[in-house]
Write a protein that holds these residues in place. Sequence first.
Motif, PDB file in Angstrom:
ATOM      1  N   ALA A  14      34.600  -8.983 -66.439  1.00 57.61           N
ATOM      2  CA  ALA A  14      35.201  -9.608 -67.617  1.00 57.61           C
ATOM      3  C   ALA A  14      34.208 -10.399 -68.463  1.00 57.61           C
ATOM      4  CB  ALA A  14      36.349 -10.524 -67.188  1.00 57.61           C
ATOM      5  N   GLY A  15      32.928 -10.270 -68.183  1.00 55.43           N
ATOM      6  CA  GLY A  15      31.946 -11.021 -68.956  1.00 55.43           C
ATOM      7  C   GLY A  15      31.595 -10.385 -70.276  1.00 55.43           C
ATOM      8  N   ARG A  16      31.862  -9.084 -70.395  1.00 56.85           N
ATOM      9  CA  ARG A  16      31.494  -8.373 -71.610  1.00 56.85           C
ATOM     10  C   ARG A  16      32.524  -7.280 -71.884  1.00 56.85           C
ATOM     11  NH1 ARG A  16      26.705  -8.344 -68.370  1.00 56.85           N
ATOM     12  NH2 ARG A  16      24.996  -9.641 -69.173  1.00 56.85           N
ATOM     13  N   GLY A  17      32.444  -6.691 -73.062  1.00 53.68           N
ATOM     14  CA  GLY A  17      33.161  -5.470 -73.379  1.00 53.68           C
ATOM     15  C   GLY A  17      34.664  -5.545 -73.213  1.00 53.68           C
ATOM     16  N   ILE A  18      35.230  -4.484 -72.636  1.00 52.89           N
ATOM     17  CA  ILE A  18      36.675  -4.380 -72.475  1.00 52.89           C
ATOM     18  C   ILE A  18      37.214  -5.494 -71.584  1.00 52.89           C
ATOM     19  CG2 ILE A  18      38.529  -2.947 -71.534  1.00 52.89           C
ATOM     20  CD1 ILE A  18      36.917  -0.488 -72.377  1.00 52.89           C
ATOM     21  N   GLY A  19      36.523  -5.794 -70.495  1.00 57.70           N
ATOM     22  CA  GLY A  19      36.987  -6.837 -69.583  1.00 57.70           C
ATOM     23  C   GLY A  19      37.061  -8.199 -70.257  1.00 57.70           C
ATOM     24  N   ARG A  20      36.088  -8.490 -71.096  1.00 59.10           N
ATOM     25  CA  ARG A  20      36.104  -9.757 -71.840  1.00 59.10           C
ATOM     26  C   ARG A  20      37.342  -9.825 -72.730  1.00 59.10           C
ATOM     27  NH1 ARG A  20      34.607 -11.070 -77.010  1.00 59.10           N
ATOM     28  NH2 ARG A  20      33.987 -13.275 -77.344  1.00 59.10           N
ATOM     29  N   GLU A  21      37.643  -8.742 -73.421  1.00 55.87           N
ATOM     30  CA  GLU A  21      38.831  -8.721 -74.284  1.00 55.87           C
ATOM     31  C   GLU A  21      40.110  -8.907 -73.471  1.00 55.87           C
ATOM     32  OE1 GLU A  21      38.721  -8.845 -77.452  1.00 55.87           O
ATOM     33  OE2 GLU A  21      36.597  -8.396 -77.756  1.00 55.87           O
ATOM     34  N   HIS A  22      40.164  -8.289 -72.289  1.00 56.24           N
ATOM     35  CA  HIS A  22      41.318  -8.505 -71.408  1.00 56.24           C
ATOM     36  C   HIS A  22      41.488  -9.982 -71.099  1.00 56.24           C
ATOM     37  CE1 HIS A  22      41.482  -4.271 -71.016  1.00 56.24           C
ATOM     38  NE2 HIS A  22      40.950  -4.108 -69.824  1.00 56.24           N
ATOM     39  N   ALA A  23      40.401 -10.607 -70.647  1.00 50.40           N
ATOM     40  CA  ALA A  23      40.472 -12.008 -70.224  1.00 50.40           C
ATOM     41  C   ALA A  23      40.914 -12.910 -71.374  1.00 50.40           C
ATOM     42  CB  ALA A  23      39.123 -12.462 -69.682  1.00 50.40           C
ATOM     43  N   LEU A  24      40.345 -12.692 -72.560  1.00 52.63           N
ATOM     44  CA  LEU A  24      40.691 -13.531 -73.708  1.00 52.63           C
ATOM     45  C   LEU A  24      42.151 -13.349 -74.113  1.00 52.63           C
ATOM     46  CD1 LEU A  24      37.483 -13.061 -75.895  1.00 52.63           C
ATOM     47  CD2 LEU A  24      38.087 -15.053 -74.500  1.00 52.63           C
ATOM     48  N   LEU A  25      42.623 -12.108 -74.130  1.00 50.58           N
ATOM     49  CA  LEU A  25      44.020 -11.870 -74.503  1.00 50.58           C
ATOM     50  C   LEU A  25      44.969 -12.427 -73.452  1.00 50.58           C
ATOM     51  CD1 LEU A  25      46.173 -10.714 -76.335  1.00 50.58           C
ATOM     52  CD2 LEU A  25      45.862  -8.492 -75.208  1.00 50.58           C
ATOM     53  N   PHE A  26      44.651 -12.223 -72.183  1.00 50.80           N
ATOM     54  CA  PHE A  26      45.496 -12.764 -71.113  1.00 50.80           C
ATOM     55  C   PHE A  26      45.642 -14.274 -71.268  1.00 50.80           C
ATOM     56  CE2 PHE A  26      46.027  -9.711 -67.359  1.00 50.80           C
ATOM     57  CZ  PHE A  26      46.067  -8.600 -68.181  1.00 50.80           C
ATOM     58  N   PRO A 229      38.605   1.938 -84.725  1.00 49.53           N
ATOM     59  CA  PRO A 229      39.293   2.646 -83.645  1.00 49.53           C
ATOM     60  C   PRO A 229      38.600   2.536 -82.292  1.00 49.53           C
ATOM     61  CG  PRO A 229      38.148   4.205 -85.045  1.00 49.53           C
ATOM     62  CD  PRO A 229      38.046   2.868 -85.727  1.00 49.53           C
ATOM     63  N   PHE A 230      37.344   2.096 -82.284  1.00 47.16           N
ATOM     64  CA  PHE A 230      36.619   2.018 -81.022  1.00 47.16           C
ATOM     65  C   PHE A 230      36.390   0.588 -80.542  1.00 47.16           C
ATOM     66  CE2 PHE A 230      35.058   6.151 -82.764  1.00 47.16           C
ATOM     67  CZ  PHE A 230      35.713   6.953 -81.846  1.00 47.16           C
ATOM     68  N   SER A 231      37.044  -0.362 -81.183  1.00 44.46           N
ATOM     69  CA  SER A 231      36.909  -1.740 -80.722  1.00 44.46           C
ATOM     70  C   SER A 231      37.510  -1.891 -79.330  1.00 44.46           C
ATOM     71  CB  SER A 231      37.630  -2.692 -81.682  1.00 44.46           C
ATOM     72  OG  SER A 231      37.713  -3.990 -81.113  1.00 44.46           O
ATOM     73  N   PRO A 232      36.818  -2.556 -78.414  1.00 43.32           N
ATOM     74  CA  PRO A 232      37.399  -2.771 -77.078  1.00 43.32           C
ATOM     75  C   PRO A 232      38.656  -3.612 -77.106  1.00 43.32           C
ATOM     76  CG  PRO A 232      35.359  -4.022 -77.351  1.00 43.32           C
ATOM     77  CD  PRO A 232      35.445  -3.096 -78.520  1.00 43.32           C
ATOM     78  N   ALA A 233      38.844  -4.378 -78.183  1.00 42.97           N
ATOM     79  CA  ALA A 233      40.054  -5.196 -78.298  1.00 42.97           C
ATOM     80  C   ALA A 233      41.312  -4.342 -78.405  1.00 42.97           C
ATOM     81  CB  ALA A 233      39.947  -6.117 -79.512  1.00 42.97           C
ATOM     82  N   ASN A 234      41.166  -3.073 -78.808  1.00 44.18           N
ATOM     83  CA  ASN A 234      42.322  -2.185 -78.920  1.00 44.18           C
ATOM     84  C   ASN A 234      42.905  -1.807 -77.563  1.00 44.18           C
ATOM     85  OD1 ASN A 234      41.998  -2.019 -81.733  1.00 44.18           O
ATOM     86  ND2 ASN A 234      40.572  -0.311 -81.556  1.00 44.18           N
ATOM     87  N   ILE A 235      42.128  -1.974 -76.509  1.00 44.08           N
ATOM     88  CA  ILE A 235      42.551  -1.546 -75.167  1.00 44.08           C
ATOM     89  C   ILE A 235      43.443  -2.595 -74.509  1.00 44.08           C
ATOM     90  CG2 ILE A 235      41.746  -0.738 -72.926  1.00 44.08           C
ATOM     91  CD1 ILE A 235      40.896   0.993 -75.378  1.00 44.08           C
ATOM     92  N   SER A 236      43.166  -3.849 -74.766  1.00 45.45           N
ATOM     93  CA  SER A 236      43.771  -4.940 -74.004  1.00 45.45           C
ATOM     94  C   SER A 236      45.281  -5.116 -74.177  1.00 45.45           C
ATOM     95  CB  SER A 236      43.045  -6.245 -74.320  1.00 45.45           C
ATOM     96  OG  SER A 236      41.672  -6.131 -73.993  1.00 45.45           O
ATOM     97  N   PRO A 237      45.871  -4.856 -75.354  1.00 42.34           N
ATOM     98  CA  PRO A 237      47.324  -5.037 -75.450  1.00 42.34           C
ATOM     99  C   PRO A 237      48.108  -4.186 -74.452  1.00 42.34           C
ATOM    100  CG  PRO A 237      46.381  -4.994 -77.638  1.00 42.34           C
ATOM    101  CD  PRO A 237      45.267  -4.629 -76.695  1.00 42.34           C
ATOM    102  N   LEU A 238      47.672  -2.955 -74.196  1.00 43.68           N
ATOM    103  CA  LEU A 238      48.348  -2.128 -73.193  1.00 43.68           C
ATOM    104  C   LEU A 238      48.224  -2.765 -71.815  1.00 43.68           C
ATOM    105  CD1 LEU A 238      49.751   0.413 -72.097  1.00 43.68           C
ATOM    106  CD2 LEU A 238      47.484   1.515 -72.030  1.00 43.68           C
ATOM    107  N   VAL A 239      47.048  -3.258 -71.493  1.00 48.65           N
ATOM    108  CA  VAL A 239      46.829  -3.880 -70.183  1.00 48.65           C
ATOM    109  C   VAL A 239      47.679  -5.133 -70.041  1.00 48.65           C
ATOM    110  CG1 VAL A 239      45.088  -4.907 -68.660  1.00 48.65           C
ATOM    111  CG2 VAL A 239      44.525  -2.889 -70.029  1.00 48.65           C
ATOM    112  N   ALA A 240      47.758  -5.928 -71.106  1.00 47.61           N
ATOM    113  CA  ALA A 240      48.596  -7.127 -71.060  1.00 47.61           C
ATOM    114  C   ALA A 240      50.069  -6.757 -70.876  1.00 47.61           C
ATOM    115  CB  ALA A 240      48.410  -7.934 -72.345  1.00 47.61           C
ATOM    116  N   TYR A 241      50.502  -5.679 -71.505  1.00 50.79           N
ATOM    117  CA  TYR A 241      51.886  -5.241 -71.313  1.00 50.79           C
ATOM    118  C   TYR A 241      52.127  -4.807 -69.869  1.00 50.79           C
ATOM    119  CZ  TYR A 241      55.921  -2.169 -71.245  1.00 50.79           C
ATOM    120  OH  TYR A 241      57.104  -1.562 -70.903  1.00 50.79           O
TER     121      TYR A 241
END
Length: 293
Positions: A14-26, A229-241
């Motif tokens: 979660a320090g970079r990339g997709i994982g970072r976006e997950h952590a911030l959104l969570f 369309p390739f921003s890692p932030a686009n991935i996190s809403p599904l994970v949060a759901y």
Amino acid sequence: MGALDGRVAIVTGAGRGIGREHALLFAREGAAVVVNDLGGANDGTGSDAGPAQEVVDEILAAGGSAVANTDNVADWAGAEALVRQAVEAFGGLDVLVNNAGILRDAFIAGMTEQQWDAVIAVHLKGHFAPLRHAAAYWKDRAKAGEPVAASVINTASASGTFMPNAGQANYGAAKAGIAALTLVAADELERYGVRVNAIAPIARTRLTLATPGMGALFAAEIPEGEFDPFSPANISPLVAYLAREKCPFTGKVFAVQGGAVSELSGWHGTRTVEGDGPWTSDDIEARLAEWVR
């Protein structure tokens, strides 16, 4: 009120990339987050506590709740310590997001044992080890009569599911294994109140930028103000759901990229030939010949 208020989550890598976006959104959705990242290079070498702590600092500055963890998720004791830290820091564990990964791309004829072992370890064992220790925690809670409504989100890949990529035999095999692990875990852990799903994300990260044949696509500049369309932030809403307490899905693998989410299905029969008795190889040749016409 956030959709994840009161939930305690671990996010690996979660320090970079997709994982970072997950952590911030969570954190924005109200979860307390254990931000795990060893802080290594793309190939898994080295370590740096900085990336995980920087994400924690960002969450804390925004009024959220988070702690950093730099354990190696491919290490059995490290994965156990990661789960224990979540429980000790926040009083429990509700969500595990397995995201950590590395790349050591090579064509099969030239791949070394070390390249194979390192990628399988970080991806496949690095998913299983935290999952195993989290599952033991949830099993104990359920058997003690406590309500459990936990969620696991694993990270597979297009490379291991619907878009195999030359030069990534180790990575693709690990990601395919993660998809299979997800289905088995969903079947096993449902009785304890645990849902298990996986995503196969396509996004711009330091790993995809380093992938042969894909770097140029992900590196394309997006004009300011336009949808990326390739921003890692686009991935996190599904994970949060998928992490929500009331989410109904389990045993699913979702491809996600930009504004698109697709449910993936695994291996399934497409054509069948049958015989009335034992086969010979000549019988097989004759019957399967029609498949190559």
